[in-house]
Design an enzyme around this catalytic site. Structure first.
Site, PDB file in Angstrom:
ATOM      1  N   HIS A  24       0.474  -0.783   0.642  1.00  0.00           N
ATOM      2  CA  HIS A  24      -0.336  -0.407   0.169  1.00  0.00           C
ATOM      3  C   HIS A  24       0.647   1.117  -0.087  1.00  0.00           C
ATOM      4  O   HIS A  24       2.010   1.209   0.286  1.00  0.00           O
ATOM      5  CB  HIS A  24      -0.810  -0.022   0.913  1.00  0.00           C
ATOM      6  N   GLU A  28      -3.345   2.050  -7.075  1.00  0.00           N
ATOM      7  CA  GLU A  28      -3.534   3.211  -6.248  1.00  0.00           C
ATOM      8  C   GLU A  28      -3.030   4.975  -6.511  1.00  0.00           C
ATOM      9  O   GLU A  28      -1.333   4.737  -5.858  1.00  0.00           O
ATOM     10  CB  GLU A  28      -3.679   3.024  -5.151  1.00  0.00           C
ATOM     11  N   GLY A  78      -6.702   9.777   0.033  1.00  0.00           N
ATOM     12  CA  GLY A  78      -6.368   9.785   1.380  1.00  0.00           C
ATOM     13  C   GLY A  78      -7.337  11.279   0.992  1.00  0.00           C
ATOM     14  O   GLY A  78      -7.630  11.665   0.419  1.00  0.00           O
ATOM     15  N   SER A 112      -9.975   7.364  -3.375  1.00  0.00           N
ATOM     16  CA  SER A 112     -11.174   8.434  -3.402  1.00  0.00           C
ATOM     17  C   SER A 112     -12.261   7.624  -3.845  1.00  0.00           C
ATOM     18  O   SER A 112     -12.816   8.542  -4.659  1.00  0.00           O
ATOM     19  CB  SER A 112     -10.952   9.454  -4.114  1.00  0.00           C
TER      20      SER A 112
HETATM   21  P1  PGA Z   1      -9.361   6.407   0.320  1.00  0.00           P
HETATM   22  O1  PGA Z   1      -8.316   5.660   0.612  1.00  0.00           O
HETATM   23  O2  PGA Z   1     -10.348   5.755  -0.446  1.00  0.00           O
HETATM   24  O3  PGA Z   1      -9.604   6.778   1.402  1.00  0.00           O
HETATM   25  O4  PGA Z   1      -8.853   7.722  -0.634  1.00  0.00           O
HETATM   26  C1  PGA Z   1      -8.009   4.220  -0.427  1.00  0.00           C
HETATM   27  C2  PGA Z   1      -6.697   3.427   0.008  1.00  0.00           C
HETATM   28  O5  PGA Z   1      -5.457   4.185   0.866  1.00  0.00           O
HETATM   29  O6  PGA Z   1      -6.851   2.001  -0.572  1.00  0.00           O
END
Ligand code: PGA
Length: 266
Positions: free
Chosen positions: A100, A170, A176, A215
């Protein structure tokens, strides 16, 4: 059935939910989604290590797969602070999230480390969810495709059969609270880059589900899942409330199924 004919949708709860938070979340999610066909929907939750065993007592793997947010690559040894594949087996985990963006960019993990974790996950029959994605700086410099290709080629180095591998795209800039979601066109284009790399590695039309994360919310989930190269969704904040997560799952399912039946007819 090909894995890419199933809708993979899941959440990583990061360092947010305690054991009791996780237990109530998983319980509620399982109740809310109990009528949804599990031959199509592969739902997964990746909670804190401490919550894995209590959550496993509530749901079966078929209902909700449970994953760990990280894993040490050795079975045992002098690795203070690490959790081994055997320990994860013991608490009933089915899946391991590897690489991640927060592990890579805050905790300093390298592609070589992610590769060792992938190989350990494969050895122990976990579903391995390898996360890849470029930073804003890399995107600005026009090297997003190169970065993604490197992360996948090193991350999956030595994997012979990719049948337990999943990939999450991602982009770091999309993740975030300060993240900006990728447009569906941009995400789809990067997914096609990923499909091309995995086909180069494992052969034409390799069946590795590729999930988009960063997001994802109620407003963009349907558009994203409608795209030809996006096989599933990996959601953070918008999935941490079970009822909101359930709404997203229900809104994307018909779109996913419509896309699959169009593909079958084509
Ligand atoms: P988020 O997180 O949907 O809150 O942007 C995604 C992730 O970190 O996998």
């Amino acid at each position: 059935m090909r894995r890419t004919d199933r809708l993979y949708i899941g959440t990583n709860t990061k360092m947010y939910k305690t054991i009791s938070d996780t237990v109530s979340f998983v319980k509620r999610l399982s109740e809310l989604t109990s009528d949804l066909p599990r031959d199509i929907l592969r739902l997964f939750v990746i909670p804190s290590f401490t919550a894995l065993e209590p959550a496993r007592k509530i749901v079966s793997k078929d209902e909700i797969m449970l994953g760990a947010q990280n894993m040490g690559w050795e079975d045992e040894g002098q690795f203070t602070g690490e959790i081994s594949p055997l320990m994860l087996k013991e608490v009933g985990a089915d899946m391991v999230e590897i690489g991640h963006s927060e592990r890579r960019h805050i905790l300093g993990e390298s592609d070589e480390m992610e590769n060792k974790k992938v190989l350990a996950a494969v050895r122990h029959n976990f579903a391995a969810l390898l996360c890849v994605g470029e930073t804003a700086e890399q995107k600005k410099n026009g090297i997003a495709d190169e970065i993604i290709r490197i992360q996948i080629k090193i991350g999956l180095n030595g994997v012979e059969k990719p049948e337990n591998i999943l990939i999450a795209y991602e982009p770091v800039w999309a993740i975030g609270v300060s993240g900006v979601p990728a447009s569906k066109e941009y995400a789809d284009e990067k997914h096609s880059v990923i499909k091309k790399v995995v086909d180069e590695l494992f052969g034409k039309d390799t069946d590795i589900p590729i999930l988009y994360g960063g997001s994802v919310n109620n407003g963009n989930a349907e558009d994203l899942i409608g795209m030809p190269n996006i096989d599933g969704l990996f959601i953070g904040r918008s999935a941490w409330d079970a009822s909101n997560f359930n709404n997203i799952i229900r809104s994307v399912m018909p779109i996913f199924l419509g896309k699959k039946s169009r593909e079958d007819r084509a």
